[in-house]
Design a protein around this motif. Structure first.
Motif, mmCIF file in Angstrom:
data_model
loop_
_atom_site.group_PDB
_atom_site.id
_atom_site.type_symbol
_atom_site.label_atom_id
_atom_site.label_comp_id
_atom_site.label_asym_id
_atom_site.label_seq_id
_atom_site.Cartn_x
_atom_site.Cartn_y
_atom_site.Cartn_z
ATOM 1 N N VAL A 62 0.370 5.887 -0.893
ATOM 2 C CA VAL A 62 0.182 7.051 -1.748
ATOM 3 C C VAL A 62 1.540 7.604 -2.145
ATOM 4 O O VAL A 62 2.434 7.734 -1.302
ATOM 5 N N GLY A 63 1.696 7.916 -3.438
ATOM 6 C CA GLY A 63 2.928 8.545 -3.883
ATOM 7 C C GLY A 63 3.805 7.622 -4.708
ATOM 8 O O GLY A 63 3.326 6.749 -5.421
ATOM 9 N N ASP A 64 5.118 7.802 -4.571
ATOM 10 C CA ASP A 64 6.122 7.117 -5.385
ATOM 11 C C ASP A 64 7.048 6.334 -4.461
ATOM 12 O O ASP A 64 7.614 6.905 -3.526
ATOM 13 N N PRO A 65 7.242 5.025 -4.711
ATOM 14 C CA PRO A 65 8.119 4.249 -3.830
ATOM 15 C C PRO A 65 9.552 4.776 -3.799
ATOM 16 O O PRO A 65 10.272 4.537 -2.824
ATOM 17 N N ASP A 66 9.955 5.502 -4.836
ATOM 18 C CA ASP A 66 11.310 6.055 -4.882
ATOM 19 C C ASP A 66 11.333 7.556 -4.603
ATOM 20 O O ASP A 66 12.370 8.208 -4.784
ATOM 21 N N GLY A 67 10.212 8.111 -4.173
ATOM 22 C CA GLY A 67 10.140 9.546 -3.921
ATOM 23 C C GLY A 67 9.272 9.839 -2.717
ATOM 24 O O GLY A 67 9.313 9.124 -1.705
ATOM 25 N N LEU A 68 8.471 10.902 -2.813
ATOM 26 C CA LEU A 68 7.583 11.282 -1.721
ATOM 27 C C LEU A 68 6.428 10.291 -1.648
ATOM 28 O O LEU A 68 5.808 9.970 -2.665
ATOM 29 N N ARG A 69 6.123 9.841 -0.437
ATOM 30 C CA ARG A 69 5.126 8.782 -0.284
ATOM 31 C C ARG A 69 4.541 8.776 1.123
ATOM 32 O O ARG A 69 5.055 9.409 2.051
ATOM 33 N N SER A 70 3.455 8.044 1.256
ATOM 34 C CA SER A 70 2.890 7.765 2.571
ATOM 35 C C SER A 70 3.472 6.451 3.074
ATOM 36 O O SER A 70 4.230 5.772 2.370
ATOM 37 N N SER A 71 3.112 6.090 4.275
ATOM 38 C CA SER A 71 3.421 4.753 4.753
ATOM 39 C C SER A 71 2.516 3.757 4.025
ATOM 40 O O SER A 71 1.553 4.143 3.350
ATOM 41 N N THR A 72 2.812 2.490 4.142
ATOM 42 C CA THR A 72 1.946 1.448 3.603
ATOM 43 C C THR A 72 0.795 1.204 4.568
ATOM 44 O O THR A 72 0.989 1.105 5.778
#
Length: 238
Positions: free
Chosen positions: A28-38
């Motif tokens: 969830v989110g942006d790989p270059d910003g705020l995100r969850s784990s995979t």
């Protein structure tokens, strides 16, 4: 135990069959910003289905076996490691059995917006990843694992009426698919999430100075309620 209710939403049908060996991976989110784990879900030819969070890879996973027996807990590999030697009692945190129904919701995975963080992760192979948009302020992304047995698609319309279809895979005995929806969190639900976050920070001793530190809270009361795992960040300033 409180249960998150997943409201109906407009379906966005995005069927795509993925290599069985790869399973389905999403964040969830942006790989270059705020995100969850995979997160990853996969299965085998017998019909066993597994789900795990990458940040705790090799430590914990959820299992949904062909005989409908399920559990969440430490992996066998972790229990055989030096760290696993400190675990007392069973490696399973909770066990239950899926209802005898043609299609069931096996588990919800919840990622609140305020628990998304910045951290570096190993590059994901693009064709194996599904990046889900952040749910927005005051919301959470709720991803649901559905299992149909025997294999059929009679329930997919009902499942996808509750959100976007991320992907699916089949084996001779089962069909498994995953849907996702953004859910508003009211004041009571946000208070519950904050309580779980504080509790996890205190009990687990998670370090806030560790980039992307992750915690899991397991809730729900199966089989009466669909269990859920909620991905949280440690409380800031602990």
């Amino acid at each position: 135990m409180p249960q998150f209710q997943v409201p109906l939403g407009e379906a966005i049908h995005t069927f795509e069959d993925l290599p069985k060996s790869a399973g389905i991976r999403w964040a969830v989110g942006d790989p270059d910003g705020l995100r969850s784990s995979t997160w990853r879900i996969w299965g085998n030819k017998k019909g066993d289905v597994y789900a795990a969070i990458r940040h705790l890879g090799g430590v914990t996973k959820a299992s949904f076996h062909r005989d409908r027996k399920c559990q969440v807990g430490f992996t066998t590999e972790y229990m055989q490691s030096p760290d696993g030697g400190d675990v007392e009692g069973s490696r399973h945190w909770v066990t239950w059995k899926l209802p005898e129904a043609p299609m069931v919701q096996a588990m919800h995975i919840i990622c609140p917006d305020e628990d998304l963080v910045r951290f570096n992760d190993e590059p994901e192979e693009a064709r194996l990843m599904r990046w889900l948009p952040a749910p927005g302020i005051g919301h959470a992304k709720v991803t649901t694992i559905h299992i149909a047995e025997p294999p059929n698609d009679s329930g997919w319309k009902e499942a996808t009426s509750r959100g976007e279809l991320i992907g699916f895979f089949e084996c001779p005995t089962r069909t498994t698919w995953i849907t996702s929806i953004s859910q508003h969190l009211g004041p009571n639900e946000r208070a519950l999430v904050a309580t779980w976050r504080n509790w996890g920070t205190e009990v687990a001793g998670a370090k806030t100075d560790e980039a992307g530190a992750r915690m899991l809270y397991l809730g729900g009361s199966p089989p009466a309620e669909t269990p859920f795992m909620i991905e949280l960040r440690p409380e800031i300033g602990s």
